[in-house]
Design a protein around this motif. Structure first.
Motif, PDB file in Angstrom:
ATOM      1  N   THR A 510      -7.591  -2.037   4.192  1.00  0.00           N
ATOM      2  CA  THR A 510      -7.951  -0.689   4.766  1.00  0.00           C
ATOM      3  C   THR A 510      -6.829   0.030   3.017  1.00  0.00           C
ATOM      4  O   THR A 510      -7.140   0.693   2.348  1.00  0.00           O
ATOM      5  CB  THR A 510      -7.831  -0.157   5.447  1.00  0.00           C
ATOM      6  N   MET A 511      -5.482  -0.092   4.222  1.00  0.00           N
ATOM      7  CA  MET A 511      -4.184   0.138   3.111  1.00  0.00           C
ATOM      8  C   MET A 511      -4.888  -0.114   1.248  1.00  0.00           C
ATOM      9  O   MET A 511      -4.843   1.051   0.613  1.00  0.00           O
ATOM     10  CB  MET A 511      -3.300  -0.199   3.333  1.00  0.00           C
ATOM     11  N   HIS A 512      -5.338  -1.199   1.479  1.00  0.00           N
ATOM     12  CA  HIS A 512      -4.993  -1.351  -0.150  1.00  0.00           C
ATOM     13  C   HIS A 512      -5.915  -0.533  -0.910  1.00  0.00           C
ATOM     14  O   HIS A 512      -6.555  -0.497  -2.013  1.00  0.00           O
ATOM     15  CB  HIS A 512      -4.944  -2.776  -0.367  1.00  0.00           C
ATOM     16  N   HIS A 513      -7.403  -0.918  -0.359  1.00  0.00           N
ATOM     17  CA  HIS A 513      -8.176   0.359  -0.100  1.00  0.00           C
ATOM     18  C   HIS A 513      -8.039   1.357  -0.689  1.00  0.00           C
ATOM     19  O   HIS A 513      -8.525   2.384  -1.459  1.00  0.00           O
ATOM     20  CB  HIS A 513      -9.909  -0.271   0.246  1.00  0.00           C
ATOM     21  N   GLN A 514      -7.588   2.056  -0.037  1.00  0.00           N
ATOM     22  CA  GLN A 514      -7.218   3.789  -0.508  1.00  0.00           C
ATOM     23  C   GLN A 514      -6.037   3.121  -1.616  1.00  0.00           C
ATOM     24  O   GLN A 514      -6.359   4.922  -2.425  1.00  0.00           O
ATOM     25  CB  GLN A 514      -6.697   3.918   0.919  1.00  0.00           C
ATOM     26  N   LEU A 515      -4.993   2.399  -1.022  1.00  0.00           N
ATOM     27  CA  LEU A 515      -4.282   2.757  -2.966  1.00  0.00           C
ATOM     28  C   LEU A 515      -4.776   2.616  -4.104  1.00  0.00           C
ATOM     29  O   LEU A 515      -4.674   3.389  -5.215  1.00  0.00           O
ATOM     30  CB  LEU A 515      -2.864   2.040  -2.111  1.00  0.00           C
ATOM     31  N   ASP A 516      -6.311   1.239  -4.189  1.00  0.00           N
ATOM     32  CA  ASP A 516      -6.496   1.034  -5.378  1.00  0.00           C
ATOM     33  C   ASP A 516      -7.443   2.982  -5.800  1.00  0.00           C
ATOM     34  O   ASP A 516      -7.751   3.155  -6.720  1.00  0.00           O
ATOM     35  CB  ASP A 516      -8.009   0.177  -4.623  1.00  0.00           C
TER      36      ASP A 516
END
Length: 525
Positions: A510-516
């Motif tokens: 989830t964090m990486h999706h939000q970051l991307d």
């Protein structure tokens, strides 16, 4: 503030407000204060469109005097004066300078008459809020950034400024505290009808995909640029406004300037220690989901600013941040959107939908009061509005100056620098002590997020914990305007995303999706 989609399930309300910008927020807050059962939903975040893309001004609109729109100016000036008293943490004074050059479209005498009328329409105001005339030398000393060749004289006049996204958020908090159900990222999929009249809506949680049928005696459409999607009876004109964030140029006063290319007024204002430059005003017929800053918008603003600046020659490399928003205007045959009235109207469709069209940030409270008046009249309820003169939800309940002094002393004790403490008080009002508590628990949180901006780590953590953040962009664009005030590097953005993930309980994916998502929208433009 909390977000709970289950509150909508099998719920019947008196008023369902669709759209969580400033008009929706004021409508929900007003209706809840009158004792109505209220729900407000937005398909995105609170103030995610026009209401976080304004010029950040609470003002009467000096330029509207030229079009003889005295009624609008009088209304907005009355609201300005009221807001300065009821929300000193949220709305603060800002004086504007107007240089008079030998080639200026409006001369000194004409401007003097306009400013005198502007002050008269504001009613009885302190001497410190009236206009002032300045000689060439006085004005040049007051605004050393300005080109002085052909400068004849200048005036200063009084208006006010805010952080528009936090203005809306505080109203949403007030509505929720008064009993309203408030849900961001909650889309209205369709309306429900009974005998040709709207009686509710099917709402979908954009975070989980869940749906809920909501019964509503009345439905109010405050969806702004999306209003026509909610109801095809709505017609309006869209105008795009662009703002650029540039390095610090001014101290505590702003400038109202006139563009040489088209005669429009534009602003150069201090905001969080940087310079806010805007705005454009062009007809828009593109994708309302993706309103962008174009190269032509940038060229226009930079060239017009550079014409009057002596101490800088701004280029695109100097731009720190940028944003664009859409104004919803009444239908008009005027060739230029700048000539279209900014006043507001309420449309009531045969199926009962009440739609808000037009208006301004400054006058939204009064217009929302008329919306709720219409709802109450239809429901046979005689309760009057309570928002005029009511202190904002986060206003300290003691003398504001004394409260600020006490809060500043506390901040100093905790190691918070004075400028960050100043903005913390404005951003959070009476909730600032809760931010201080975080610093007491973890002294490292008293540090700035980034050295150039007056925001501390505890502010970021508090917003993530308590301000209905769903996505990383909510936190870094609207709860704190970092994405438009700083050129964040990928490493800095990842650090902030990691902090948000820890507070909000995001897993690694989830964090990486939000970051991307955030990187693609804000770092790759």
């Amino acid at each position: 503030m909390h977000r709970d989609f289950s509150q909508l399930k099998d719920r019947n309300v008196d008023v369902l407000v669709c759209g969580g910008g400033v008009y929706g927020a004021w409508t929900a807050y007003d209706a809840a204060l009158r004792g109505l059962k209220v729900a407000i939903v937005d398909q995105g975040d609170w103030a995610c469109a026009t209401s976080s893309a304004s010029s950040k001004l609470i003002h009467g609109g000096l330029r509207y005097l030229e079009s003889l729109d005295f009624k609008l100016v009088r209304k907005t000036l009355a609201e300005r004066q009221m807001l300065l008293k009821t929300a000193p943490h949220r709305v603060w004074p800002l004086r504007f300078g107007i240089p008079i050059y030998k080639h200026s479209r409006i001369g000194s005498l004409q401007l003097k008459i306009g400013l005198l009328l502007y002050d008269l329409l504001a009613g009885t105001v302190p001497k410190t809020q009236t206009y002032q005339y300045h000689s060439h030398a006085e004005f040049a000393e007051r605004f050393p950034c300005l080109e002085t060749t052909d400068l004849a004289a200048g005036f200063t006049y009084f208006d006010a400024q805010t952080d528009d996204a936090r203005y809306v958020l505080e109203l949403i908090a007030g509505a929720q505290n008064s009993g309203a159900i408030c849900l961001n990222y909650c889309r209205v999929n369709r309306f429900l009808e009974n005998d040709g009249r709207l009686c509710g809506a099917v709402c979908q949680d954009q975070a989980t995909g869940e749906t809920a049928d909501v019964g509503a005696t009345r439905i109010v459409n405050t969806a702004g640029q999306w209003s026509a999607r909610l109801h095809d009876n709505n017609r309006y004109r869209l105008s795009k406004g662009v703002h650029l964030v540039l390095p610090k140029m001014l101290e505590n006063e702003a400038l109202l300037l006139t563009a040489q290319t088209d005669g429009r007024v534009f602003f150069m204002m201090p905001w969080y220690g940087l310079t806010l430059l805007g705005t454009t005003d062009t007809d828009y017929s593109g994708d309302i989901e993706h309103v962008t800053v174009e190269a032509e918008d940038i060229r226009y603003l930079l060239s017009e600013a550079n014409r009057v600046l002596r101490t800088a020659n701004w280029t695109e490399d100097d731009i720190i941040g940028r944003y664009a928003g859409l104004r919803v205007l009444k239908p008009s045959d005027e060739p230029s959107p700048s000539a279209v009235s900014r006043d507001w109207t309420l449309k009531i469709a045969p199926d009962g939908l009440l739609s808000s069209i037009g208006g301004k940030l400054t006058s939204a409270r009064e217009d929302a009061e008329h919306i709720v008046d219409a709802v109450c009249e239809q429901l046979g309820i005689g309760t009057a509005g309570q928002t005029f003169g009511k202190p904002f939800p986060w206003r300290p309940d003691t003398d504001y100056a004394e409260w600020c002094a006490d809060a500043s002393r506390k901040a100093t004790h905790l190691g918070i620098d004075s400028l960050s403490a100043h903005w913390l008080q404005r951003r959070h009002g009476n909730r600032a002590p809760a931010v201080f508590e975080l610093c007491e628990q973890e002294p490292e949180l008293a540090r700035r997020i980034t050295p150039a901006l007056p925001f501390i780590m505890a502010d970021l953590v508090f917003c993530a914990q308590h301000e209905m953040v769903v996505h990383l962009e909510d936190l870094l664009r609207r709860r704190l305007p970092l994405l438009i005030l700083a050129k964040l590097t990928p490493a800095e953005l990842q650090r902030l995303a990691s902090i948000a993930a820890e507070v909000l309980g995001w897993d690694r994916d989830t964090m990486h999706h939000q970051l991307d998502t955030c990187t693609e929208k804000w770092l790759l433009h």
